[in-house]
Scaffold this active site. Structure first.
Site, PDB file in Angstrom:
ATOM      1  N   ASN A 383      -3.221  30.241 -51.849  1.00  0.00           N
ATOM      2  CA  ASN A 383      -2.770  30.686 -50.527  1.00  0.00           C
ATOM      3  C   ASN A 383      -2.655  32.211 -50.515  1.00  0.00           C
ATOM      4  O   ASN A 383      -1.956  32.788 -51.370  1.00  0.00           O
ATOM      5  CB  ASN A 383      -1.392  30.098 -50.213  1.00  0.00           C
ATOM      6  CG  ASN A 383      -0.838  30.608 -48.897  1.00  0.00           C
ATOM      7  OD1 ASN A 383      -1.339  30.274 -47.831  1.00  0.00           O
ATOM      8  ND2 ASN A 383       0.183  31.452 -48.958  1.00  0.00           N
ATOM      9  N   GLU A 384      -3.325  32.847 -49.576  1.00  0.00           N
ATOM     10  CA  GLU A 384      -3.252  34.303 -49.385  1.00  0.00           C
ATOM     11  C   GLU A 384      -3.289  35.030 -50.728  1.00  0.00           C
ATOM     12  O   GLU A 384      -2.561  36.015 -50.935  1.00  0.00           O
ATOM     13  CB  GLU A 384      -1.975  34.675 -48.629  1.00  0.00           C
ATOM     14  CG  GLU A 384      -1.949  34.141 -47.218  1.00  0.00           C
ATOM     15  CD  GLU A 384      -0.879  34.786 -46.335  1.00  0.00           C
ATOM     16  OE1 GLU A 384       0.029  35.422 -46.870  1.00  0.00           O
ATOM     17  OE2 GLU A 384      -0.988  34.649 -45.101  1.00  0.00           O
ATOM     18  N   ASN A 438      -5.026  31.868 -42.639  1.00  0.00           N
ATOM     19  CA  ASN A 438      -3.686  32.061 -42.081  1.00  0.00           C
ATOM     20  C   ASN A 438      -3.782  33.204 -41.077  1.00  0.00           C
ATOM     21  O   ASN A 438      -4.110  34.331 -41.461  1.00  0.00           O
ATOM     22  CB  ASN A 438      -2.689  32.480 -43.164  1.00  0.00           C
ATOM     23  CG  ASN A 438      -2.484  31.401 -44.224  1.00  0.00           C
ATOM     24  OD1 ASN A 438      -2.961  30.286 -44.083  1.00  0.00           O
ATOM     25  ND2 ASN A 438      -1.760  31.740 -45.270  1.00  0.00           N
ATOM     26  N   TYR A 444       2.490  39.193 -36.177  1.00  0.00           N
ATOM     27  CA  TYR A 444       2.533  40.369 -37.054  1.00  0.00           C
ATOM     28  C   TYR A 444       1.519  41.428 -36.618  1.00  0.00           C
ATOM     29  O   TYR A 444       1.757  42.613 -36.759  1.00  0.00           O
ATOM     30  CB  TYR A 444       2.209  40.001 -38.505  1.00  0.00           C
ATOM     31  CG  TYR A 444       3.259  39.180 -39.205  1.00  0.00           C
ATOM     32  CD1 TYR A 444       4.594  39.567 -39.216  1.00  0.00           C
ATOM     33  CD2 TYR A 444       2.908  38.023 -39.893  1.00  0.00           C
ATOM     34  CE1 TYR A 444       5.550  38.815 -39.889  1.00  0.00           C
ATOM     35  CE2 TYR A 444       3.861  37.278 -40.567  1.00  0.00           C
ATOM     36  CZ  TYR A 444       5.176  37.678 -40.558  1.00  0.00           C
ATOM     37  OH  TYR A 444       6.118  36.936 -41.220  1.00  0.00           O
ATOM     38  N   TRP A 518       2.702  27.022 -38.812  1.00  0.00           N
ATOM     39  CA  TRP A 518       3.677  27.541 -39.759  1.00  0.00           C
ATOM     40  C   TRP A 518       4.960  27.757 -38.998  1.00  0.00           C
ATOM     41  O   TRP A 518       5.043  28.697 -38.239  1.00  0.00           O
ATOM     42  CB  TRP A 518       3.166  28.844 -40.394  1.00  0.00           C
ATOM     43  CG  TRP A 518       4.004  29.214 -41.572  1.00  0.00           C
ATOM     44  CD1 TRP A 518       4.974  30.166 -41.634  1.00  0.00           C
ATOM     45  CD2 TRP A 518       3.948  28.610 -42.879  1.00  0.00           C
ATOM     46  NE1 TRP A 518       5.542  30.194 -42.877  1.00  0.00           N
ATOM     47  CE2 TRP A 518       4.924  29.241 -43.660  1.00  0.00           C
ATOM     48  CE3 TRP A 518       3.186  27.580 -43.437  1.00  0.00           C
ATOM     49  CZ2 TRP A 518       5.149  28.892 -44.999  1.00  0.00           C
ATOM     50  CZ3 TRP A 518       3.418  27.241 -44.768  1.00  0.00           C
ATOM     51  CH2 TRP A 518       4.384  27.906 -45.523  1.00  0.00           C
ATOM     52  N   LYS A 539      10.205  30.526 -38.196  1.00  0.00           N
ATOM     53  CA  LYS A 539       8.990  30.124 -37.481  1.00  0.00           C
ATOM     54  C   LYS A 539       8.934  28.620 -37.226  1.00  0.00           C
ATOM     55  O   LYS A 539       7.946  28.118 -36.694  1.00  0.00           O
ATOM     56  CB  LYS A 539       7.743  30.569 -38.245  1.00  0.00           C
ATOM     57  CG  LYS A 539       7.634  32.089 -38.327  1.00  0.00           C
ATOM     58  CD  LYS A 539       6.299  32.568 -38.825  1.00  0.00           C
ATOM     59  CE  LYS A 539       6.308  34.069 -38.997  1.00  0.00           C
ATOM     60  NZ  LYS A 539       7.090  34.529 -40.160  1.00  0.00           N
TER      61      LYS A 539
HETATM   62  C1  GCU Z   1       2.269  33.852 -45.070  1.00  0.00           C
HETATM   63  C2  GCU Z   1       2.633  32.904 -46.177  1.00  0.00           C
HETATM   64  C3  GCU Z   1       3.839  32.080 -45.862  1.00  0.00           C
HETATM   65  C4  GCU Z   1       4.868  32.918 -45.123  1.00  0.00           C
HETATM   66  C5  GCU Z   1       4.257  33.377 -43.808  1.00  0.00           C
HETATM   67  C6  GCU Z   1       5.203  34.161 -42.919  1.00  0.00           C
HETATM   68  O1  GCU Z   1       1.158  33.592 -44.426  1.00  0.00           O
HETATM   69  O2  GCU Z   1       1.568  32.096 -46.584  1.00  0.00           O
HETATM   70  O3  GCU Z   1       4.322  31.554 -47.047  1.00  0.00           O
HETATM   71  O4  GCU Z   1       6.054  32.244 -44.936  1.00  0.00           O
HETATM   72  O5  GCU Z   1       3.204  34.208 -44.108  1.00  0.00           O
HETATM   73  O6  GCU Z   1       5.183  35.381 -42.963  1.00  0.00           O
HETATM   74  O7  GCU Z   1       5.964  33.552 -42.192  1.00  0.00           O
END
Ligand code: GCU
Length: 755
Positions: A383-384, A438, A444, A518, A539
Site C-alpha cells: 500500500n502506497e 488511492n 488532500y 476510506w 474519514k
Molecule cells: C493513505 C493510507 C491510509 C491513510 C489515508 C489517510 O492513503 O493508505 O492508511 O489512513 O491515507 O490519509 O487517511
C-alpha cells in the site's frame, strides 16, 4: 480427537522491564483477560505518545489430565508485534509480525507440577518488522485468542505457517459443476492411517466422500455436479469439508473448513465478474479497532461491523492494512463479501534486508492461513509503498512478493494500492494482476473532478490494465456543519458532497473493477489531530464507537442497498439562522415528497439525492418530513437569530505555519549544510522539530510548498522518531527539489538554538 482450551482469564501483565524470564506467577502485576491491548486508551487520545515497548504476560497453565502420546501446542491468533514465548523459563518460539497466527509445540517443556507460560510482546519499532510507518496506531498486546491445543501424536499438521492442515480448492468446470481438490497434511502418519474427506452441503447432508492413505500431503480430487454456487452477497452458499484421520476403528483427529464454489475474473474493459455475471465491486475498507478497546475486539464487535457493512450495501471489503481476525474472514464467507486481504507492506520499505524476509513470511502466513476463505479473491502485496523512494530494490521486492503470491495461490489475483502521485505509466503498474490507486482528489490535493479525469485517462491510455480505487474519502466530523461546505472544513456536509460526487462517478464507470471507501469507520491514529480531534482519522462513514452513521453512510445505503429507505441529511445541523434552508434527502426511491410542519411542500423525482430549496423556517422549531411510497423520515430544525458558532471548525493557528512565505525563497541558491552543535538541524527527528514552535513552522511551510498542498503538523507527526534528513527522501517529491528544500530548512534551523 483434538481439543482447544482458550486461555482467556488470569493473565498477569506488566510494562516493567524484567531482568530474567519470569518462572513464577508474579503477585503484584495487573490481572488482565484476553483479548488485551495496552494501548486501548493511549492509542486513541492523540499526542503521538502511546506506549510502544516490551510488555510481559504471565500465566499459570493448568494442564488437564491427558492420554499418553498427546502433543500440546500453544496457538497465538496474533501478538503485536514481536513476541517471545517461554514455558518454565525455556524459550519456545518467537514471532515477528503483529497480525498473523503462530503456534509452537510445548509438550516436552511441560512438567507434572506447575507450569508457567511467560510471553514478552513488544510493539516498539523494529526495522525488520512491518508495518514500518503508517497513520494508524500500532496497538500492542495479545489482542486475539491464545489457545492450548491437545492433539494425538498423529494429527493434521499444526506446524506449517499457522495453516489449518486441510485445504479445499475448486475449479468450476461447467454449469453447477466443479472439480474439488482436497489436501490433508498429516504429521506422523502411520502406514495404515487413512484420511476420509467428506463434503456436506449447507443443510448438513453429505454430498461426497473420498478416502486416501494418510501422509504428509494426502490429496484427493472429486468431480461434483448439481452444485449450489457461492454467489457473493446475493447468495453466500457454503459447503463444509471435513477431514477425519482414522487409525483402525478410531478417529484420531478431525478438522473442517468451509468452501464456496465460485468463479471470478476481472476484465480490464468491463470490470469484475462473479460466476459469469458483471458485478462491479463497491465497498469499503476496514481497520480492526474500536473506541476504548483498541484492536482487542470481541466476536460480537466483529459481527456488528460486518452487519453495518452489509447495511450500507457494500459487496466488497478491503481488509486494510494487515491480516484481520479469523472471526472476520469467517463472517465475510458467510455474508458473501468479496475480500481484498493484504500484508502491512505499507508506506515505506525498510532498508534492513531482514525486513523483506518479514514481508515474505507475512505473505506466506496470510495465504496459508486464509486460503480456505472463499470470500477472498485478491491478495494485496503493498500500500502506497512509493511514499518511501521508488527504487529498483523496491521494484525487485514487489516482484518477488507478487510471484510468491501467484505461486502459492494461482487461483486468486494479486493487487497493489498505489500512491495517487505514482505516474500512470510507472512500471510498478505492471507487477500485479490488477491495480488500484488511492486517490484523495478533493481532499488532500486537487479538485473533486480530478477523480473522473484521472480515471478516464488511465482507462483510455491503459486499455489492458484493470483499474480500481483502493482508497478514496475525506474527513467528516459530526459536530461541524456548513451551508457552503468546502474541502478542508471537516464538516459532515462536505464529506457528504464529496461522496455524492464519488458515488455518481463510480456508478457511471462499471469498468472500475473495485472501489473501496476510506474508511467504513473512524479509526485510532494517535499521531493525528484532524479538525481539532486528537487521535483519530475521521474519514469513516461511521464513528469509532459505531454509534453514529454519518450522512455519507446513508448516501451509499441509497446507492447500494436495495431495501427501501429515505434519510434527511444534516439533522445534526439543527440550529439555523436563515429564513429558508435547503433540505437534502437521500433515498433509493424515484420520488420523494417533503412535508413542512405536516403540510405538503413539494415532490421531487431523482436519483439517490433530492434537494428541496427554500424550505421556510418559522420561529422556534420547524418539523420536516420526507416520504417515499413506503418510507418516512422526520426531523426538526430550530430557527436562531445568529449562526451557531460551534458548528464551524476553527483552525488552530498553531497547526499550520504562515502560508506562502516559502514560495518566495530562492531555492536554487546553493546552500552549504552546516551542523552547529546546540542548534537545530535536519539531523533532528521530526518529533523534536515539531515540539519547537519556530522549527515546526519552518518545517510545515517548507514541506507544504515542496509537496504543493497545505500540510499540518499532525500529518508530519507520522514521520516520528526518524531523522528528518532520512525520512524526507520518503516524500513524494522530486529528489532534487527535496534536497534543495532540505538545505533551506537546515539553514533556517541552524539559526534556532536548542534550549
Ligand atoms: C493513505 C493510507 C491510509 C491513510 C489515508 C489517510 O492513503 O493508505 O492508511 O489512513 O491515507 O490519509 O487517511
Amino acid at each position: 480427537m483434538r481439543q482447544y482450551l482458550t486461555l482467556k482469564d488470569n493473565w498477569c501483565f506488566t510494562k516493567q522491564e524484567q531482568n530474567t524470564v519470569p518462572t513464577a506467577v508474579p503477585g503484584d502485576w495487573e490481572i488482565v483477560s484476553l483479548p488485551h491491548t495496552w494501548n486501548a486508551l493511549d492509542g486513541q487520545d492523540g499526542g503521538s505518545d502511546y506506549y510502544r515497548g516490551k510488555c510481559w504476560y504471565v500465566k499459570e497453565l493448568s494442564i488437564p489430565e491427558i492420554p499418553a502420546d498427546t502433543c500440546i501446542y500453544l496457538e497465538f491468533q496474533a501478538a503485536a508485534s514481536f513476541c517471545e514465548v517461554y514455558v518454565n523459563g525455556n524459550k519456545v518460539t518467537e514471532h515477528k509480525g503483529g497480525y498473523s497466527r503462530f503456534r509452537a509445540e510445548i509438550t516436552d517443556l511441560l512438567t507434572e507440577n506447575t507450569n508457567i507460560l511467560a510471553v514478552a510482546v513488544d510493539n516498539s519499532h523494529h526495522d525488520d518488522i512491518y508495518p514500518q510507518v503508517a497513520d494508524f496506531t500500532f496497538y500492542g498486546g495479545l489482542y486475539r485468542d491464545v489457545n492450548l491445543i491437545f492433539v494425538p501424536k498423529t494429527h493434521f499438521s499444526l506446524d506449517y505457517f499457522g495453516a489449518e492442515g486441510l485445504t479445499a480448492e475448486s475449479e468450476i468446470t461447467g454449469e453447477n459443476k466443479a472439480l474439488l481438490k482436497l489436501y490433508g497434511y498429516v504429521s506422523d502418519a502411520q502406514e495404515m492411517d487413512q484420511v476420509i474427506f467428506s463434503v456436506f452441503n449447507a443443510e448438513g447432508t453429505i454430498v461426497a466422500e473420498v478416502c486416501r492413505p494418510a501422509c504428509e500431503d494426502a490429496s484427493a480430487e472429486l468431480q461434483l455436479a448439481d452444485l449450489h454456487l457461492w454467489n457473493g452477497v446475493k447468495d453466500p452458499y457454503l459447503y463444509t469439508v471435513k477431514a477425519a484421520l482414522v487409525r483402525h476403528n478410531e478417529l484420531l483427529d478431525q478438522v473442517e473448513v468451509r468452501h464456496g464454489f465460485r468463479e471470478f475474473h476481472v476484465d480490464p474493459e468491463k470490470g469484475f465478474f462473479l460466476n459469469g455475471e458483471l458485478m462491479p465491486l463497491r465497498g469499503v475498507s476496514r481497520h480492526q479497532d474500536y473506541l476504548g478497546m483498541g484492536n482487542a475486539l470481541t466476536l460480537e464487535q466483529h459481527k456488528q461491523d460486518a452487519q453495518l457493512i452489509k447495511e450500507v450495501g457494500a459487496n466488497t471489503i478491503r481488509l486494510a492494512h494487515y491480516q484481520h481476525s479469523q472471526d472476520f474472514y469467517n463472517l465475510c464467507d458467510e455474508m458473501g463479501f468479496i475480500l481484498w486481504a493484504e500484508i502491512p507492506f505499507i508506506s515505506r520499505m525498510s532498508e534492513d534486508p531482514n525486513g523483506h524476509q518479514n514481508c515474505i513470511q507475512q505473505m506466506k502466513e496470510l495465504i496459508y492461513q486464509n486460503f480456505n476463505h472463499s470470500s477472498i479473491c485478491f491478495w494485496g502485496i503493498s500500500n502506497e509503498i512509493t511514499i518511501g523512494a521508488n527504487t529498483p530494490e523496491l521494484v525487485a521486492n514487489l516482484k518477488e512478493l507478487n510471484s510468491l503470491a501467484q505461486t502459492l495461490d494461482p487461483s486468486r489475483l494479486t493487487v497493489m494500492a498505489q500512491l495517487s502521485s505514482l505516474p500512470m505509466d510507472d512500471e510498478q503498474n505492471e507487477i500485479t494482476d490488477v491495480v488500484s490507486y488511492n486517490h484523495y482528489f478533493g481532499w488532500y490535493v486537487g479538485t473533486i473532478e480530478d477523480n473522473e479525469k484521472w480515471l478516464d485517462e488511465f482507462h483510455a491510455s491503459n486499455p489492458g490494465r484493470a483499474i480500481g480505487i483502493s482508497e478514496y474519502g475525506c474527513e467528516g466530523i459530526i459536530t461541524y456543519h456548513k451551508d457552503d461546505a468546502k474541502a478542508g472544513d471537516y464538516s459532515e456536509e462536505y464529506q457528504a458532497l464529496y461522496h455524492e460526487h464519488m458515488a455518481k462517478v463510480i456508478e457511471e464507470r462499471p469498468w472500475i473493477w473495485g472501489t473501496h471507501i476510506w474508511n467504513m469507520f473512524d479509526f485510532g491514529c494517535d499521531a493525528r489531530k484532524e479538525g481539532g480531534v486528537a487521535g483519530r482519522n475521521n474519514k469513516g462513514l461511521m464513528t469509532l464507537d459505531r454509534q453514529v452513521k454519518k450522512d455519507s453512510f446513508y448516501l451509499y445505503k441509497a446507492y447500494w442497498n436495495a431495501e427501501p429507505m429515505v434519510h434527511i441529511c444534516s439533522k445534526r445541523y439543527a440550529k439555523r439562522h436563515n429564513d429558508t434552508i435547503s433540505v437534502k434527502v437521500y433515498s433509493n426511491a424515484d420520488e420523494v415528497s417533503l412535508f413542512v410542519n405536516g403540510e405538503f411542500f413539494g415532490k421531487k423525482e431523482g436519483h439517490r439525492v433530492f434537494v428541496f430549496e427554500n424550505v421556510p423556517l418559522g420561529n422556534g422549531y420547524t418539523t420536516v418530513t420526507a416520504k417515499t411510497d413506503c418510507c418516512t423520515d422526520t426531523t426538526a430544525f430550530e430557527k436562531v437569530s445568529e449562526p451557531f458558532m460551534p458548528y464551524q471548525f476553527a483552525e488552530d493557528a498553531s497547526e499550520t505555519g504562515v502560508t506562502n512565505w516559502f514560495d518566495n525563497v530562492d531555492l536554487n541558491k546553493e546552500r552549504e549544510l552546516t551542523f552547529k552543535p546546540g542548534y537545530y538541524s535536519i539531523e533532528d527527528t521530526a518529533k523534536e522539530l515539531l515540539e519547537h514552535k519556530e522549527a515546526s513552522d519552518i518545517l510545515v511551510n517548507a514541506l507544504s510548498s515542496l509537496l504543493g498542498y497545505n500540510l499540518k503538523k499532525s500529518m508530519l507527526a507520522v514521520m516520528g522518531g526518524n531523522r528528518l534528513c532520512d525520512t524526507a527522501s520518503d516524500l513524494p517529491a522530486d529528489p532534487e527539489d527535496t534536497r534543495k528544500a532540505l538545505a533551506y530548512i537546515n539553514e533556517k534551523l541552524q539559526e534556532i538554538p536548542k534550549q
